[in-house]
Design a protein around this motif. Sequence first.
Motif, PDB file in Angstrom:
ATOM      1  N   GLU A 189       1.221  -2.192 -12.480  1.00 17.41           N
ATOM      2  CA  GLU A 189       0.388  -1.573 -13.516  1.00 17.41           C
ATOM      3  C   GLU A 189      -0.265  -0.292 -13.017  1.00 17.41           C
ATOM      4  O   GLU A 189      -0.430   0.662 -13.788  1.00 17.41           O
ATOM      5  N   ARG A 190      -0.634  -0.251 -11.745  1.00 18.81           N
ATOM      6  CA  ARG A 190      -1.212   0.979 -11.204  1.00 18.81           C
ATOM      7  C   ARG A 190      -0.173   2.088 -11.145  1.00 18.81           C
ATOM      8  O   ARG A 190      -0.473   3.255 -11.409  1.00 18.81           O
ATOM      9  N   LEU A 191       1.060   1.737 -10.800  1.00 18.85           N
ATOM     10  CA  LEU A 191       2.095   2.750 -10.635  1.00 18.85           C
ATOM     11  C   LEU A 191       2.728   3.155 -11.957  1.00 18.85           C
ATOM     12  O   LEU A 191       3.085   4.330 -12.150  1.00 18.85           O
ATOM     13  N   GLY A 197       2.257  10.589  -9.250  1.00 21.31           N
ATOM     14  CA  GLY A 197       2.559   9.165  -9.238  1.00 21.31           C
ATOM     15  C   GLY A 197       4.037   8.887  -9.052  1.00 21.31           C
ATOM     16  O   GLY A 197       4.697   9.441  -8.164  1.00 21.31           O
ATOM     17  N   TRP A 198       4.588   8.017  -9.925  1.00 19.58           N
ATOM     18  CA  TRP A 198       5.970   7.561  -9.782  1.00 19.58           C
ATOM     19  C   TRP A 198       6.992   8.686  -9.930  1.00 19.58           C
ATOM     20  O   TRP A 198       8.142   8.523  -9.498  1.00 19.58           O
ATOM     21  N   ASN A 253       0.676   1.675  -3.629  1.00 21.72           N
ATOM     22  CA  ASN A 253      -0.669   2.070  -4.053  1.00 21.72           C
ATOM     23  C   ASN A 253      -0.966   3.518  -3.680  1.00 21.72           C
ATOM     24  O   ASN A 253      -1.622   4.242  -4.438  1.00 21.72           O
ATOM     25  N   PRO A 268       1.477   2.816 -15.505  1.00 26.82           N
ATOM     26  CA  PRO A 268       0.514   2.428 -16.549  1.00 26.82           C
ATOM     27  C   PRO A 268       1.062   2.559 -17.963  1.00 26.82           C
ATOM     28  O   PRO A 268       0.474   2.007 -18.904  1.00 26.82           O
ATOM     29  N   SER A 284      -0.135  -6.286 -10.386  1.00 28.46           N
ATOM     30  CA  SER A 284      -1.227  -5.313 -10.325  1.00 28.46           C
ATOM     31  C   SER A 284      -0.748  -3.980  -9.769  1.00 28.46           C
ATOM     32  O   SER A 284      -1.114  -2.912 -10.279  1.00 28.46           O
ATOM     33  N   GLU A 285       0.069  -4.029  -8.716  1.00 31.56           N
ATOM     34  CA  GLU A 285       0.627  -2.787  -8.168  1.00 31.56           C
ATOM     35  C   GLU A 285       1.513  -2.098  -9.190  1.00 31.56           C
ATOM     36  O   GLU A 285       1.502  -0.866  -9.311  1.00 31.56           O
ATOM     37  N   ASP A 341       0.806  -1.222   0.000  1.00 30.73           N
ATOM     38  CA  ASP A 341       0.000   0.000   0.000  1.00 30.73           C
ATOM     39  C   ASP A 341       0.836   1.267   0.000  1.00 30.73           C
ATOM     40  O   ASP A 341       0.315   2.343  -0.299  1.00 30.73           O
ATOM     41  N   ALA A 344       0.859   5.607  -6.204  1.00 30.29           N
ATOM     42  CA  ALA A 344       0.199   5.573  -7.505  1.00 30.29           C
ATOM     43  C   ALA A 344      -1.015   6.498  -7.541  1.00 30.29           C
ATOM     44  O   ALA A 344      -1.332   7.091  -8.585  1.00 30.29           O
ATOM     45  N   ALA A 345      -1.710   6.648  -6.405  1.00 29.39           N
ATOM     46  CA  ALA A 345      -2.903   7.487  -6.349  1.00 29.39           C
ATOM     47  C   ALA A 345      -2.595   8.955  -6.114  1.00 29.39           C
ATOM     48  O   ALA A 345      -3.473   9.812  -6.255  1.00 29.39           O
TER      49      ALA A 345
END
Length: 500
Positions: free
Chosen positions: A379-381, A358-359, A350, A383, A376-377, A347, A353-354
């Motif tokens: 891809e969120r961070l 972001g990164w 996560n 994209p 999955s983490e 998290d 990423a939100a």
Amino acid sequence: MLALEREWLASGLAVAALMETVGQRMADWFLARPELLASGVLVLVGPGHNGGDGLVVGRKLLEANVDVRVWAPLALRQPLTLEHWRHLHWLGAASLQSCPDPAQQGLWIEALFGLGQKRPLPADLADLLQRRQHHCPGRLVSLDLPAGLDSDTGCPMEGGAAIASDTLCVGLIKRGLVQDAALAHVGRLHRIDLAVPMQLTQSLPPPAKLLLRTDDLAELPRPPELPVATKYQRGRLLLIAGSERYRGAAHLALRGALASGAGSVEACLPDCVAEHLWQQAPEVVLRARLSSDHRGALAWGGAWDECDLARLDAVLLGPGLGMVQGCWHQWADPLLGFTGLLVLDADGLNQLAAADGGWRWLLKRSGPTWITPHSSEFERLFPDCLQASPLDKAAAAANCSGAVVLLKGAHTVIASPGGDVRQLTGTDPEVARTGLGDLLAGHAAGWGSRCLAAKGYLSFEDLAASALLHAVAAQQCDRGSGAIAISDQLASLTRFKLRS
């Protein structure tokens, strides 16, 4: 491998001699497993030199009194392959004139397309291979590369790829064969050693190094043991982890940190974990409690003031924190100026990423950063990192963010901003369980704190060493062992590595 083969042949080695060597060594593999050959074999012959390799295998098996049949679904193109076809037919091997029965019980040796295949399989051939798997699973062995599989990315091409019980890989391991997308098609991977001259392998550009076995630990760096070091000179680590919902994540991250041998471990934990800390990990110093206010945001209670980041070697942020509101802005500014190692997991990633930017926040950091996402983490961070291979994804993310990236998967990848890449193979599916990622994050942060305290700098191979220790610990435990048993084995293995 294509470049190596071209240079080898340019030295004067005859193509026919190389094909004979490849076929003989593959045939030796089959002859060492007579149970596979009891019902005879059918060699699926491709139009190029991979088909020629298959025909040499067929000839050697025929000479050993194995019932051999051959089938060429496509017109043979290479003159050498045609010569082997004629000779095998002259020796008495039966050749099929029509499509074989996919339910036939003999072993299929698939020698259709080798390294460099870029076109999808013909639809009827792809369908036949799928029906073979349906009717006789485990009765197909691929030579060098399952037909229909991209040797670089490991992704099946449009229409599908062969599904092998075993793949006999010639010379060097092709990187696509160890990617997650390829594993169901490759089955058990066996390297067929051709005794490639050392001057050839040394002249090639360095590929991703594959960490295959426990012995590779000896080649990876370890934090120097300083005989007069105090606990504060053996790595000072702060963990920020856990929540009401994910109490276990905090405990497992702490166990990983303690297994690393870090000299001083401190923690910011939720009340529900902090109240039992003295019973479960009495050596950990509780620096602050995390609690939720009426809006669900974490309240720190002056955590950063109490912790004094400047005296720490590493901070781990993320395991089990949850996606509560109002967290990231409390951490972002202090962590930007922190010159030690920051490990972001779960998290923590996560939340980043939100956040705005972001990164790109990682580029502003004053110290080194390690990130440990699963797919999955990731891809969120990241994209925009849409590469097909995990190797390329991790390398692209490391290059753009400036962080060392550990992309978790069946075969985890570690990549540095400088372009170095390592991949763990030969790992155990038992590692794919809840909690073992938290254990890895804690160990990596503790190991990194030790390396930084002892050496004054970090290498991306320090993270690779922690990941390999974690993988080997799970592999050495009994099947079904829980995370606690694996953490104990990790602690034992870490101590053994430092002594060895």
